[in-house]
Each structure stands twice: as C-alpha cells, then as structure tokens.
Design an enzyme around this catalytic site. Sequence first.
Site, PDB file in Angstrom:
ATOM      1  N   GLU A  61      -1.490   0.599   0.172  1.00 45.25           N
ATOM      2  CA  GLU A  61      -1.052   1.755  -0.156  1.00 45.25           C
ATOM      3  C   GLU A  61       0.390   2.238  -1.070  1.00 45.25           C
ATOM      4  O   GLU A  61      -0.153   2.807  -1.704  1.00 45.25           O
ATOM      5  CB  GLU A  61      -1.248   2.646   1.575  1.00 45.25           C
ATOM      6  CG  GLU A  61      -1.842   4.465   1.100  1.00 45.25           C
ATOM      7  CD  GLU A  61      -2.846   4.404   0.631  1.00 45.25           C
ATOM      8  OE1 GLU A  61      -3.663   5.146  -0.257  1.00 45.25           O
ATOM      9  OE2 GLU A  61      -4.052   3.541   1.080  1.00 45.25           O
ATOM     10  N   HIS A  69      -6.922   4.760  -8.283  1.00 49.78           N
ATOM     11  CA  HIS A  69      -6.645   4.445  -6.641  1.00 49.78           C
ATOM     12  C   HIS A  69      -7.537   3.087  -6.462  1.00 49.78           C
ATOM     13  O   HIS A  69      -5.834   2.386  -6.007  1.00 49.78           O
ATOM     14  CB  HIS A  69      -6.474   5.545  -5.725  1.00 49.78           C
ATOM     15  CG  HIS A  69      -6.517   5.560  -4.734  1.00 49.78           C
ATOM     16  ND1 HIS A  69      -5.162   5.641  -4.048  1.00 49.78           N
ATOM     17  CD2 HIS A  69      -7.108   4.761  -3.436  1.00 49.78           C
ATOM     18  CE1 HIS A  69      -4.842   5.741  -2.377  1.00 49.78           C
ATOM     19  NE2 HIS A  69      -5.910   4.638  -2.632  1.00 49.78           N
ATOM     20  N   GLU A  70      -7.627   2.956  -6.126  1.00 49.97           N
ATOM     21  CA  GLU A  70      -8.862   1.829  -5.763  1.00 49.97           C
ATOM     22  C   GLU A  70      -8.019   0.531  -6.875  1.00 49.97           C
ATOM     23  O   GLU A  70      -8.121  -0.746  -6.274  1.00 49.97           O
ATOM     24  CB  GLU A  70     -10.092   1.673  -5.546  1.00 49.97           C
ATOM     25  CG  GLU A  70     -11.099   2.841  -4.613  1.00 49.97           C
ATOM     26  CD  GLU A  70     -10.471   2.483  -3.581  1.00 49.97           C
ATOM     27  OE1 GLU A  70      -9.790   1.969  -3.097  1.00 49.97           O
ATOM     28  OE2 GLU A  70      -9.682   4.039  -2.401  1.00 49.97           O
TER      29      GLU A  70
END
Length: 491
Positions: free
Chosen positions: A286, A256-257
């Site tokens: 996002e 995700h990061e």
Amino acid sequence: MTAYDDLMAHTRETQALAQVMGRLGWDQETMMPRGAAPQRGEEMAALEGVLHARRTDPKIGEWLDTIASDTLDDVGRANLRHIRRSYDRSSKVPAALAARIARVTSEAQGTWAEARAEDDFAAFAPTLSEVLSLKREEGQALATGGDVYDAMLQDYEPGTTGAELEAMFGAMRPGLTELRAAVREADAPPKLEGAFDEGAQMKLTRQLARTFGYDMSHGRVDKAVHPFSSGSGLDVRITTRTNEHDPFNCFYSTIHEVGHAAYEQGIDREYLLTPLGSGVSMGVHESQSRIYENQLGRSAAFTGWLYTQMTDAFGDFGVADAETFYRIANRVSDGFIRTEADELQYNLHVLMRFDLERALVSHDLQVQDLEAAWNDRFEADFGFAVDKSSNGVLQDVHWSVGLIGYFPTYSLGNVYAGCLNEALRKAVPAVDEDLAKGDTTAATGWLRSNVQTHGGLFEPREVVKNACGFEPSEAPLMSYLNSKFSAIYRL
C-alpha cells in the site's frame, strides 16, 4: 539435488498453482458470468485443497529440518524464513476448514454484490456471519491460545500487532480530525464539473499507467466494480472504473493500482515463483500505491502536467489554470466511499473499519448490529449520516471474501508512504522538475531500487527502514498532510 533444491522446486510449483487460483479470482471480478458463481466456488475450493495439501506436505518439514541455514546466502535464508512461516501457519489450519473458507468466500462475493446492488444488508448478514465464524475458527487455530486478531494480521502484515496499530492510529486520529475541522471551516476549491467521455477516460488512463512505469507487455487494464491489482512476476493485471462526471475516480484508481502492479513488476526476476517473488506485506504494498497516487500523482508538479493532458483529451473543461486544477484534485469533500476519499480523510475511513472488525472478531460486536454500529461511528467521525447500505457497511468487498485484518494495512501503507516520500525527496531533489514534465522515472526508479526490487527479501518494516534510514513512524505523514492542506486551504 540438495534438500534446499528439492524444497524450492516444490515451492515453485505451489506458487505457480497459487497464481492460477489468483487468475480465477481476477476473472471472477472482471469477466465471469454471474451465474457461474456456484461452480467457481467449487473450483476455488478444489484448488485451495490442492494448495493446502502442498503447503502442509510433511516433506516440507523434513526438508526444513535437513537444511543448514548457515550454508545458504541471504536469499536462501529469506526463502527458508518465508517457507517455514507458511508451513507452520498452514499446518495449524485443517484442510477441510481451508477448503470450506475458499468455497464460502467465493460464493459470498456474489451474495455481497447482489446485496450491495439492492442496498440490503440484512440479505448479506447471514453470509457474513458464516464467513466471520469460519475466519474466527481459522484465527483460533493460528493463534494457539494467543490473540486471534493478531494471528489474522500476520497474513497481511507479518510482525505487527493490533495493539501497535491501535497506538499508531491513536496518535494519528487527533491530528487528522483537527486538520479536517480547520479545512471544513476554510474556503474550498471549486468542484470539477461537466461530462467526460468514458472512452476518452480509458484512453488517458492507459497513458497514465504507462507514464508511471506499468509494463503493458506483462499486464492489462480492465474495468471492475472495485479496482484492484492481481498477479505477480510476468503477469500483473489491474482494473479501474469510470464515472462520466468524475474522471479523477478513473485516473487516480489507475495510478493507485499501478503502484501495486509496479511493485510486483519491479521485483528481481531471479525471485520469480519463489516466496521472495511478491510484495512482502500489504502495508509495504500500500505504501507504493499511495505514494504513486498521492505524493507523486496529486503533487502540484504532476497535476500541472495532467491538466494539459486532460485539456488535450477533453478540450476546455471549465478549469482556468493548473494551480486551480491542483487545488481541485486535492479538494477535501464530504463523501461516503473509502476508495473515493480525499487524502486527508482517507485514514479516518480505515481507522473506523479497524475498530469495527476487531470488535467483530472479539465478539464485542455482533453481525446483526454491525450496520447500526457503522452508521453511528460514521456520523460521529464525518458529521453526516449514511444514506444507504451501499454507501455504508456494504461498500467494501473485503469482509465478504474473508480479508479480516487487511483494512489497517491501508493506513499503515500511508504511514510508510509518508516516510518514503521524505526520503525520496532528499535523495532526488529535482523530482518535481521531472514530474512537471510528466516524467516519473527518477521517482519510480528510486522506489524500484530501494523498495520494489527486494520483494520478500526483508521483513516489512526493515524494507522501509533500509530505504529511509530511520524507523517508520506516523510523523512524516502527518507533517506532509498538515503542510499540504494548510497551503491548499490557506489556513
């Protein structure tokens, strides 16, 4: 030098100082001694004072009045658009208020962390009240008589409004709850069980970061309580966390990061330290983290490859085959924590926060009543009660650091990711064949070319529309979720 050259030289210095301030924030989350918090608050306030003075320097207004935009190319006009927007917004906020917000939110982060450790919302409530009061004051200055929450949203998703998000989320909510109810009635995949060495987790998580294109020569992976990405350009850092009994927490937090970090690393280097040199909005940001994590990282193809990597790292960990592993990696489970929520239920966590923070800003909800309101809404949405504050109202850092208006961008990012996934799979039909080999280059390359490289060149929804060829909507995301979880749960 022309007025535009002078303006851009001033802007680059301001952007460089902002990066320094961001690095202080990274240090505060990862390495700073806990006792340094009061001094760090003063340091952040001092830097914010310098930045605010530079962002509101009357020379910026003079340069903007002098520059003829029709003499510039698309990049120059986009720079002017961002600089004018920043100048107009910054000029509306008194310098003393900006510095006070920086000081109070820096110190509030430590107060929140202590209250969270003690499961004591009452200890944090006075600080949250102060943060909220200051942010309301800032929002009122920015709104100039308009909607205060809408004014706050512009810091994270320029061009959107609370009413637009309410309509989008209102369209999503019935389908999410209906699918969730059907899944809960079906036979669930098994859970991942056992102990997974945390050192081995970190070794594999760094491999995953590189697999998804994270450039470690311009970044690093550290551990923090709350995973995050920080920085832009040539210095983009990420954090993750480990749990001996839940390696997915580590691996998917990292992926995700990396999505966030890859966006920043993928921006055209010509835009370095200019307004175009960072992600255009948190919603678009996002979209990158969520498509990396979910549509790519939790796909049947990629989890098949990850299964072999985990077998190599941990030996036999009790999962019979790759198909079972895929179902486990996408298991819908009851849980309190947003960042650990499965793909189906994640948006329900965000929609709750969106409604609560709008009510706080409008005075329809008071801080002293927030925990009760949170617990009531959570039980209504998820069907079980919050057991402690750290699993409830104190789980997220956002409100403590003044990020009000940030939460809805998580679900907006999911919507954008749904659109991008649909377009990506049409453009790269063999993507699953590559992912099954642990090769993400075709998928991430498409995202870099169509989204990331542009940085702030276009407006947020324009970025997604240009990449996909259609206006963004929630429909592709909802179709994807229904198809995926209906298959996994054999509905």
